[in-house]
Scaffold this active site. Structure first.
Site, PDB file in Angstrom:
ATOM      1  N   GLU A 368       0.849  -1.046   0.166  1.00  0.00           N
ATOM      2  CA  GLU A 368      -0.017   0.175  -0.112  1.00  0.00           C
ATOM      3  C   GLU A 368       0.762   1.291   0.166  1.00  0.00           C
ATOM      4  O   GLU A 368       1.850   1.209   0.434  1.00  0.00           O
ATOM      5  CB  GLU A 368      -0.884  -0.020   1.041  1.00  0.00           C
ATOM      6  CG  GLU A 368      -2.025  -0.930   1.264  1.00  0.00           C
ATOM      7  CD  GLU A 368      -1.535  -2.327   1.993  1.00  0.00           C
ATOM      8  OE1 GLU A 368      -2.131  -3.364   1.889  1.00  0.00           O
ATOM      9  OE2 GLU A 368      -0.680  -2.057   2.528  1.00  0.00           O
ATOM     10  N   TYR A 380       7.972   2.707  -7.034  1.00  0.00           N
ATOM     11  CA  TYR A 380       7.213   1.297  -7.165  1.00  0.00           C
ATOM     12  C   TYR A 380       6.925   1.121  -8.475  1.00  0.00           C
ATOM     13  O   TYR A 380       7.247   0.203  -8.993  1.00  0.00           O
ATOM     14  CB  TYR A 380       5.939   1.104  -6.210  1.00  0.00           C
ATOM     15  CG  TYR A 380       6.302   1.383  -4.755  1.00  0.00           C
ATOM     16  CD1 TYR A 380       7.253   0.213  -4.234  1.00  0.00           C
ATOM     17  CD2 TYR A 380       5.534   2.253  -3.998  1.00  0.00           C
ATOM     18  CE1 TYR A 380       7.457   0.337  -2.897  1.00  0.00           C
ATOM     19  CE2 TYR A 380       6.061   2.181  -2.765  1.00  0.00           C
ATOM     20  CZ  TYR A 380       6.997   1.264  -2.053  1.00  0.00           C
ATOM     21  OH  TYR A 380       7.116   1.274  -0.643  1.00  0.00           O
TER      22      TYR A 380
END
Length: 412
Positions: A368, A380
């Site tokens: 998350e 990411y």
């Protein structure tokens, strides 16, 4: 299934374009190259048209566009990235970024037919410096998979030998004896003393002064495309490593040079122990608005979660904690000390976590991240993670409010 990948490589003076076509395990590669510094922008698109005509492929048939993302010449990297983004956006296909140093290792493996060697790629970065990356290939079934032992860093050419002497004992070996360590890359010609490097306890040899080429980018991109390691065009970006070339007189007098440099001591990834928790909690408090407490980390260790720290010269500089469920790996928390960010440490930690998940044969890894954390989202996405869904009101926020969480996933 037929796959057509257009690959662009402009990290050096050579402008290269390749068109890879794969059908029923038969692979054809068409290549055009031109060596002329400063002409990449005007030559890249005509060369791309040329290889597609030669292959008999229409633009609409392309499955993806790959590019050598660097490190290398700043202008060349921007040209390849921008052109790849433009083509991919226009055609509605993904982009496949490939580290240019890894492409050098791929070229050397193809030329030497030598599997399992640790390849130290050294590329001339000018000003007495080199870009260095370390890679090892492993055969998995019929596919070759690369493991990054050291993400690209910047070093003084004179420091490569001492740095390797400290770093190589931390790298995994294959078989019952240390693997061969091969130095390859164009820095071998720019700094001939690199050919004389010899390390105790490991066979060391100097290979060829290779540069990345479009054919190697295309080959690596095919495997990445099969693995789902692609990006939306707007998420692609060059990998500069050196953030700055021009310095003011005052900066030079104070010792400024290429950055970020690799530190004198290598990064070691070690299991998180109770004696690390004070350092871990301090790093967490410096990088998060609503940090985990020391007790949270202790509870995670007590619960048996997988946790590792990045250590350098006796200092904890980063960490991660993850939970491995039967069907998925879940990164619970990951952080790097503020003064050590943008040096590849976060990538090393995330790669380590992914390797642990693969060893447990897990198909995917999730995490998350706050939508407001643009740097984390870019990090990411750069690592191949894609947004899976949104979790409403997941994070605490200022003034008693809540913030959503972006659920991101990477197929392993």
């Amino acid at each position: 299934m037929t796959v057509h990948i257009l690959a662009l490589e402009t990290s050096s003076s050579v402008c290269g374009v390749a068109l890879l076509s794969c059908s029923d395990d038969a692979v054809r590669v068409f290549v055009q190259e031109h060596d002329a510094t400063g002409e990449h922008a005007e030559r890249l698109l005509p060369m791309a048209d040329g290889v597609m005509r030669e292959a008999g492929i229409d633009r609409a048939q392309l499955s993806g566009v790959a590019f050598g993302q660097g490190p290398g010449g700043f202008t060349g990297l921007r040209v390849a990235c921008g052109v790849a983004q433009g083509i991919a956006y226009a055609l509605g296909v993904p982009v496949v970024p490939i580290v240019s140093l890894l492409a050098v290792a791929e070229r050397d493996r193809n030329r030497q037919a030598q599997t399992g060697a640790v390849r130290v790629v050294v590329q001339d970065a000018r000003m007495g410096e080199v870009y260095l990356g370390v890679y090892q290939d492993r055969v998995a079934g019929t596919a070759v998979q690369w493991e990054t032992l050291q993400a690209p860093v910047l070093l003084d050419a004179a420091d490569v030998g001492p740095w390797l002497s400290q770093a190589w004992p931390e790298w995994p070996s294959t078989g019952h004896r240390p693997p061969v360590l091969r130095l390859v890359g164009d820095a071998l010609d720019a700094y001939p003393d690199l050919r004389l490097i010899r390390l105790d306890g490991i066979d060391t040899e100097a290979g060829d002064a290779l540069r990345a080429d479009a054919a190697a980018i295309a080959s690596l991109a095919l495997q990445a495309w099969r693995d789902g390691a692609t990006l939306a065009p707007d998420h692609a970006m060059p990998l500069y490593v050196r953030d700055k070339v021009a310095y003011t007189t005052r900066e030079r007098e104070s010792g400024a040079g290429g950055n970020p440099r690799a530190e004198g001591f290598p990064i070691r990834i070690e299991p998180m122990l109770p004696e690390h928790l004070d350092d871990v909690a301090e790093i967490e408090s410096l990088v998060q608005s609503f940090p985990w407490s020391r007790r949270n980390f202790q509870d995670g260790l007590d619960a048996g979660y997988t946790a590792y720290v990045a250590r350098q010269a006796g200092r904890t500089v980063g960490f991660y904690m993850a939970m491995f469920a039967p069907d998925v790996a879940h990164v619970l928390v990951i952080a790097v000390a503020p003064d050590q960010q943008k040096k590849g440490i976060g990538g090393r930690l995330l790669d380590h976590c992914e390797q642990m998940a693969r060893s447990k044969q897990l198909p995917a890894i999730i995490l998350e991240v706050r939508p407001s954390n643009g740097n984390a989202l870019a990090f990411y996405r750069h690592g191949g993670y894609q947004q899976l869904s949104t979790r409403r009101d997941y994070y605490p926020a200022a003034d008693g409010r809540r913030e959503d969480a972006c659920i991101m996933q990477k197929a392993l």
